[in-house]
Design a protein around this motif. Structure first.
Motif, mmCIF file in Angstrom:
data_model
loop_
_atom_site.group_PDB
_atom_site.id
_atom_site.type_symbol
_atom_site.label_atom_id
_atom_site.label_comp_id
_atom_site.label_asym_id
_atom_site.label_seq_id
_atom_site.Cartn_x
_atom_site.Cartn_y
_atom_site.Cartn_z
ATOM 1 N N MET A 127 0.806 -1.142 -0.119
ATOM 2 C CA MET A 127 0.092 0.017 -0.052
ATOM 3 C C MET A 127 0.753 1.166 0.101
ATOM 4 S SD MET A 127 -2.999 1.020 2.751
ATOM 5 C CE MET A 127 -3.663 -0.671 2.446
ATOM 6 N N TYR A 128 1.904 1.129 0.870
ATOM 7 C CA TYR A 128 2.873 2.244 0.733
ATOM 8 C C TYR A 128 3.446 2.773 -0.350
ATOM 9 C CZ TYR A 128 7.512 4.279 1.944
ATOM 10 O OH TYR A 128 8.693 5.187 2.257
ATOM 11 N N LEU A 129 3.927 1.592 -1.143
ATOM 12 C CA LEU A 129 4.460 1.722 -2.292
ATOM 13 C C LEU A 129 3.712 2.052 -3.423
ATOM 14 C CD1 LEU A 129 6.877 -1.805 -2.411
ATOM 15 C CD2 LEU A 129 7.581 0.860 -2.009
ATOM 16 N N VAL A 130 2.304 1.638 -3.464
ATOM 17 C CA VAL A 130 1.494 1.936 -4.547
ATOM 18 C C VAL A 130 1.030 3.447 -4.599
ATOM 19 C CG1 VAL A 130 -1.117 1.557 -5.185
ATOM 20 C CG2 VAL A 130 0.571 -0.502 -4.777
ATOM 21 N N VAL A 131 0.603 3.820 -3.273
ATOM 22 C CA VAL A 131 0.659 5.156 -3.042
ATOM 23 C C VAL A 131 1.515 6.106 -3.438
ATOM 24 C CG1 VAL A 131 -0.028 7.074 -1.317
ATOM 25 C CG2 VAL A 131 -1.390 4.700 -1.107
ATOM 26 N N PHE A 132 2.696 5.628 -3.107
ATOM 27 C CA PHE A 132 3.848 6.567 -3.673
ATOM 28 C C PHE A 132 4.044 6.561 -5.094
ATOM 29 C CE2 PHE A 132 8.506 6.362 -4.371
ATOM 30 C CZ PHE A 132 8.931 7.830 -4.172
ATOM 31 N N ALA A 133 3.936 5.585 -5.577
ATOM 32 C CA ALA A 133 4.015 5.248 -7.145
ATOM 33 C C ALA A 133 2.918 6.104 -7.874
ATOM 34 C CB ALA A 133 3.898 4.027 -7.524
ATOM 35 N N VAL A 134 1.483 6.276 -7.270
ATOM 36 C CA VAL A 134 0.608 7.050 -7.694
ATOM 37 C C VAL A 134 1.063 8.527 -7.634
ATOM 38 C CG1 VAL A 134 -1.834 7.830 -7.686
ATOM 39 C CG2 VAL A 134 -1.277 5.575 -7.154
ATOM 40 N N ILE A 135 1.646 8.968 -6.549
ATOM 41 C CA ILE A 135 2.217 10.389 -6.433
ATOM 42 C C ILE A 135 3.042 10.566 -7.432
ATOM 43 C CG2 ILE A 135 2.979 12.059 -4.839
ATOM 44 C CD1 ILE A 135 1.808 10.473 -2.536
ATOM 45 N N LEU A 180 -5.478 5.649 5.009
ATOM 46 C CA LEU A 180 -4.398 4.676 4.991
ATOM 47 C C LEU A 180 -3.866 3.952 6.036
ATOM 48 C CD1 LEU A 180 -2.180 6.851 2.294
ATOM 49 C CD2 LEU A 180 -4.110 5.072 1.880
ATOM 50 N N PHE A 181 -3.878 2.634 6.468
ATOM 51 C CA PHE A 181 -3.373 1.906 7.601
ATOM 52 C C PHE A 181 -2.109 1.291 7.254
ATOM 53 C CE2 PHE A 181 -7.850 2.550 7.700
ATOM 54 C CZ PHE A 181 -8.014 3.311 9.090
ATOM 55 N N ILE A 182 -0.875 2.017 7.305
ATOM 56 C CA ILE A 182 0.320 1.459 7.140
ATOM 57 C C ILE A 182 1.224 1.081 8.377
ATOM 58 C CG2 ILE A 182 2.402 1.946 5.778
ATOM 59 C CD1 ILE A 182 0.838 3.684 4.015
ATOM 60 N N THR A 183 1.330 1.884 9.098
ATOM 61 C CA THR A 183 2.253 1.853 10.227
ATOM 62 C C THR A 183 1.575 0.551 11.359
ATOM 63 O OG1 THR A 183 1.284 3.451 11.501
ATOM 64 C CG2 THR A 183 3.310 3.985 10.183
ATOM 65 N N ASN A 184 0.430 0.275 11.236
ATOM 66 C CA ASN A 184 -0.442 -0.498 12.249
ATOM 67 C C ASN A 184 0.460 -1.900 12.349
ATOM 68 O OD1 ASN A 184 -2.080 1.302 10.916
ATOM 69 N ND2 ASN A 184 -3.581 0.407 12.516
ATOM 70 N N SER A 185 0.770 -2.542 11.286
ATOM 71 C CA SER A 185 1.428 -3.722 11.232
ATOM 72 C C SER A 185 2.891 -3.756 11.404
ATOM 73 C CB SER A 185 1.191 -4.305 10.085
ATOM 74 O OG SER A 185 1.474 -3.568 8.705
ATOM 75 N N LEU A 186 3.511 -2.415 11.302
ATOM 76 C CA LEU A 186 4.973 -2.337 11.614
ATOM 77 C C LEU A 186 5.216 -1.990 13.091
ATOM 78 C CD1 LEU A 186 5.617 0.240 8.555
ATOM 79 C CD2 LEU A 186 6.201 -2.416 8.529
ATOM 80 N N SER A 187 4.302 -1.730 13.821
ATOM 81 C CA SER A 187 4.433 -1.730 15.394
ATOM 82 C C SER A 187 5.150 -2.727 15.879
ATOM 83 C CB SER A 187 3.180 -1.182 16.047
ATOM 84 O OG SER A 187 3.369 -0.980 17.259
ATOM 85 N N GLY A 188 6.318 -2.481 16.451
ATOM 86 C CA GLY A 188 7.197 -3.505 17.193
ATOM 87 C C GLY A 188 8.006 -4.368 16.358
ATOM 88 N N LEU A 189 7.935 -4.302 14.956
ATOM 89 C CA LEU A 189 8.820 -4.882 14.083
ATOM 90 C C LEU A 189 10.190 -4.620 14.412
ATOM 91 C CD1 LEU A 189 8.714 -6.957 11.651
ATOM 92 C CD2 LEU A 189 8.894 -4.813 10.254
ATOM 93 N N ALA A 190 11.124 -5.664 14.706
ATOM 94 C CA ALA A 190 12.370 -5.550 14.712
ATOM 95 C C ALA A 190 12.677 -4.594 16.372
ATOM 96 C CB ALA A 190 13.232 -4.781 13.717
#
Length: 209
Positions: free
Chosen positions: A55-63, A170-180
């Motif tokens: 989602m992050y990459l697609v939105v960035f690509a559209v911009i 856009l829900f992007i950081t939710n799944s990144l929380s606590g990663l590594a």
């Protein structure tokens, strides 16, 4: 007015209005992109982490794509194309679900009529501003989801101050929380910084009229 000046003005306006209903047509634009990515990734059996990254990459690509198109004559068709496609999606959705979202219908009809008027009267300046509104509203949506939403989750005081987070599509950081072992605020800051430079760099690369 130069393209970078126009981009800056549009971005500032969107930043202050993003947490209000005035920007609902642009929220729908971001929301439909997010829904499309989520639907596609769910169909592929992808997990939430991969879905967030895509989602992050697609939105960035559209911009970036819209910024590139702003240099061409196709930029005049972008607002009309977006509203036409989204109205078609709304009609199909209404038929399949046997109900109509009045709010979405009104929010899509207003920019559609405005874009049509600009196009029929060959108001090129208005179309350039309209195109930039879609481009940089999506950039603000991305910035909001990556930076302001994670910050607002830290405490209630910040959540009240950052009213921009009231409408997050856009829900992007939710799944990144606590990663590594890294907090989502840090992840959001890193991802925001990663896309900021190319977006800012490409803004003055467009047409300067």
């Amino acid at each position: 007015m130069r393209s970078e000046e126009r981009a800056g003005i549009v971005s500032i306006i969107m930043l202050f209005l993003w947490g209000t209903l005035i920007t609902e047509p642009f929220h729908i634009f971001a929301r439909y992109i997010a829904k499309g990515v989520t639907y596609a990734m769910n169909g592929l059996g992808a997990g939430s982490l991969l879905t967030s990254i895509v989602m992050y990459l697609v939105v960035f690509a559209v911009i970036v794509l819209f910024q590139k198109l702003s240099k061409t004559k196709l930029s005049a068709f972008i607002p009309c194309a977006i509203t036409t496609v989204y109205i078609a999606v709304l009609v199909i959705k209404s038929i399949t679900e046997s109900k109509v979202s009045i709010g979405d219908a009104v929010s899509l009809a207003i920019p559609a009529v405005l874009g049509l008027v600009f196009y029929l009267f060959k108001f090129e300046t208005g179309l350039k501003w309209f195109t930039d509104a879609y481009t940089y509203s999506l950039a603000i949506a991305l910035l909001n989801s990556l930076l302001f939403v994670p910050l607002a989750r830290l405490n209630n005081v910040l959540s009240k101050i950052l009213y921009i987070t009231k409408y997050n599509d856009l829900f992007i950081t939710n799944s990144l929380s606590g990663l590594a072992g890294i907090h989502e605020v840090v992840w959001g800051l890193f991802l925001a910084a990663f896309v900021a430079f190319p977006i800012i760099y490409l803004a003055p690369a467009g047409r300067r009229k």
